[in-house]
Write a protein that holds these residues in place. Structure first.
Motif, PDB file in Angstrom:
ATOM      1  N   LEU A 104      56.806  -3.985 -19.921  1.00 23.01           N
ATOM      2  CA  LEU A 104      57.334  -3.829 -21.266  1.00 23.01           C
ATOM      3  C   LEU A 104      56.265  -3.298 -22.221  1.00 23.01           C
ATOM      4  O   LEU A 104      56.524  -2.373 -23.014  1.00 23.01           O
ATOM      5  CB  LEU A 104      57.867  -5.176 -21.769  1.00 23.01           C
ATOM      6  CG  LEU A 104      58.406  -5.196 -23.205  1.00 23.01           C
ATOM      7  CD1 LEU A 104      59.589  -4.252 -23.340  1.00 23.01           C
ATOM      8  CD2 LEU A 104      58.783  -6.603 -23.624  1.00 23.01           C
ATOM      9  N   ALA A 148      56.549   0.186 -24.077  1.00 20.56           N
ATOM     10  CA  ALA A 148      56.759   0.142 -25.518  1.00 20.56           C
ATOM     11  C   ALA A 148      55.532   0.533 -26.326  1.00 20.56           C
ATOM     12  O   ALA A 148      55.677   0.959 -27.478  1.00 20.56           O
ATOM     13  CB  ALA A 148      57.216  -1.264 -25.936  1.00 20.56           C
ATOM     14  N   LEU A 187      67.604   3.010 -24.729  1.00 20.83           N
ATOM     15  CA  LEU A 187      66.786   1.796 -24.752  1.00 20.83           C
ATOM     16  C   LEU A 187      66.156   1.573 -26.120  1.00 20.83           C
ATOM     17  O   LEU A 187      66.112   0.447 -26.630  1.00 20.83           O
ATOM     18  CB  LEU A 187      65.701   1.873 -23.675  1.00 20.83           C
ATOM     19  CG  LEU A 187      66.172   1.796 -22.223  1.00 20.83           C
ATOM     20  CD1 LEU A 187      64.989   1.931 -21.274  1.00 20.83           C
ATOM     21  CD2 LEU A 187      66.905   0.485 -21.968  1.00 20.83           C
ATOM     22  N   GLU A 188      65.651   2.646 -26.716  1.00 22.99           N
ATOM     23  CA  GLU A 188      65.043   2.516 -28.035  1.00 22.99           C
ATOM     24  C   GLU A 188      66.091   2.121 -29.086  1.00 22.99           C
ATOM     25  O   GLU A 188      65.837   1.240 -29.928  1.00 22.99           O
ATOM     26  CB  GLU A 188      64.382   3.827 -28.453  1.00 22.99           C
ATOM     27  CG  GLU A 188      63.170   4.213 -27.605  1.00 22.99           C
ATOM     28  CD  GLU A 188      63.539   4.975 -26.351  1.00 22.99           C
ATOM     29  OE1 GLU A 188      62.646   5.599 -25.757  1.00 22.99           O
ATOM     30  OE2 GLU A 188      64.736   4.952 -25.975  1.00 22.99           O
ATOM     31  N   GLY A 196      67.449  -1.372 -28.326  1.00 20.37           N
ATOM     32  CA  GLY A 196      66.356  -2.317 -28.541  1.00 20.37           C
ATOM     33  C   GLY A 196      66.145  -2.587 -30.024  1.00 20.37           C
ATOM     34  O   GLY A 196      65.915  -3.733 -30.433  1.00 20.37           O
TER      35      GLY A 196
END
Length: 343
Positions: free
Chosen positions: A37, A41, A311-312, A315
C-alpha cells in the motif's frame, strides 16, 4: 494498533503455540499489505504532471484527484459559488461538535445550523439561487442524511410507542407500517416517490425531486429507528412503571420523562448503525437523478482523459465516508457515556 496489542496480551496469557503462530502470520500479512500500500500510494505514485504521466507508472495517480476533487465534492455546483457548500460543510462539522456539548440550547442551535446550510446551498435573498439539479457531492449526501434522520426521529418515537400501546388499532397500524417498510428495499421506495407520486398529484403542486427523495428516506428510516427505540422501551424494567405511578406520574409524564430517555440511551448503538447505514444508502438517490458523492465519483471516472483510475477515485471517496462514519461513531459513544453518567 490497540487491537493487535490486545491479541498479543491474550496470547501471552494463554501461552498457546498455535495462537502464537496465527498471531505471527497475521502480523506478516498485515506488514506485507502495508508495504504494497505504501509503495503504491507514496513511493511509486505520480504527484504532478499530466494524465499521460500516469500511464508508465505502477503507483497511484494523485494528479487525477487534484484535477477532479472539486467535481467529486460538489458535483455540478457552479465553481464561482463553491465557497458556499464549503462553508456549509464546515458548519456541519460544527454540528457534530455541538451535539457533544451539554445544555438544552444545542438543539435549537443545531437546527439553526442545518437551516443556514440549506440557505447557503440553495441561495435566496442576498445569495443567488442555485437549482436543485446542480446540487451534488458531499454536501448533498450530508444534507439528505441529516434531514432523513432528524425527520424520521419524531415519527420513529411515535411508532415505537404505538407498537407497545395497549390499543390494538395503534399497535396493528405501527406493526404493519414497520414490517412493510422493512420488507421492501430502499430503491423501490425512492422509485415510488420519484415516479408514482408526481402521477398522483397535480403537476404544479408536486414537490421537486430533492424533497421527494428526502420524504422517501424519512419514511424508510423511521421504520428501522422505531424498532431500535421499541427495543429500548421493552428493556425498561416493569417495576419502574409501578414506581412512577406510586410517585404520581401519569402515563404521558412516565413515557416522556422516564421511559423515553432510558430507551434512547439503550438504543444509541442501534441508532448509530442506522445513521451510518443511511449515510451510505444515500448513494441510491441516483435513481431519481440526484448526484450524491458516489455518483460524482463514478462520473469523474467517465472522463476520457482520465480513464483507468478507479482505485484513486474510490479510495478518495472511501476516506471521506470513513471520516464521516468515524465522527458519527465517536459522537454516539460520547452521547452514550454522557447519558449513562447523568442517569
Amino acid at each position: 494498533m490497540p487491537g493487535l496489542w490486545r491479541i498479543y496480551r491474550q496470547i501471552q496469557q494463554s501461552k498457546s503455540f498455535s495462537a502464537s503462530a496465527v498471531f505471527v502470520l497475521l502480523c506478516a500479512l498485515l506488514a506485507t499489505a502495508l508495504y504494497f500500500l505504501i509503495r503504491w500510494a507514496i513511493i511509486d505514485a505520480v504527484w504532478s504532471g499530466e494524465s499521460k504521466s500516469c500511464h508508465s507508472q505502477a503507483g497511484a495517480c494523485w494528479i487525477f484527484i487534484a484535477e477532479k476533487w472539486r467535481f467529486i465534492l460538489f458535483g455540478l455546483y457552479p465553481p464561482s459559488e463553491q465557497w458556499r457548500p464549503t462553508v456549509a460543510l464546515l458548519m456541519l462539522s460544527g454540528f457534530f461538535w455541538l451535539i457533544r456539548q451539554s445544555g438544552h440550547m444545542k438543539y435549537p442551535a443545531g437546527l439553526l445550523i442545518l437551516l443556514l446550510d440549506v440557505w447557503l446551498i440553495a441561495g435566496g435573498g442576498l445569495l443567488p439561487s442555485i437549482p436543485v439539479a446542480l446540487w451534488g457531492g458531499l454536501p448533498l449526501t450530508l444534507l439528505l442524511t441529516l434531514g432523513a434522520l432528524l425527520g424520521a426521529l419524531p415519527l420513529a418515537i411515535a411508532l415505537a410507542f404505538a407498537r407497545t400501546s395497549r390499543i390494538y388499532v395503534l399497535r396493528a397500524f405501527a406493526m404493519c407500517y414497520i414490517e412493510t417498510l422493512r420488507a421492501v428495499p430502499l430503491i423501490s421506495v425512492l422509485f415510488m416517490a420519484s415516479v408514482m407520486l408526481p402521477l398522483l398529484m397535480p403537476e404544479t403542486s408536486a414537490p421537486d425531486k430533492m424533497l421527494r427523495a428526502l420524504g422517501a428516506l424519512i419514511l424508510f428510516v423511521a421504520a428501522y429507528m422505531a424498532e431500535a427505540i421499541r427495543g429500548g422501551l421493552v428493556a425498561i424494567a416493569a417495576g419502574q412503571r409501578e414506581a412512577a405511578a406510586a410517585l404520581g406520574f401519569g402515563r404521558r409524564s412516565y413515557a416522556w420523562l422516564i421511559a423515553l430517555p432510558q430507551a434512547m440511551r439503550t438504543a444509541i448503538p442501534a441508532l448509530t448503525g442506522i445513521a451510518i447505514g443511511t449515510f451510505k444508502d444515500t448513494s441510491l438517490v441516483l435513481v431519481i437523478g440526484l448526484l450524491d458523492l458516489m455518483t460524482t465519483t463514478r462520473a469523474a471516472l467517465s472522463d476520457p482523459q482520465w480513464l483507468g483510475h478507479p482505485l484513486e477515485a474510490y479510495g478518495f471517496a472511501m476516506v471521506l465516508y470513513g471520516v464521516m462514519a468515524w465522527g458519527a461513531s465517536q459522537t454516539a459513544r460520547h452521547l452514550e457515556t454522557t447519558l449513562t453518567h447523568h442517569m
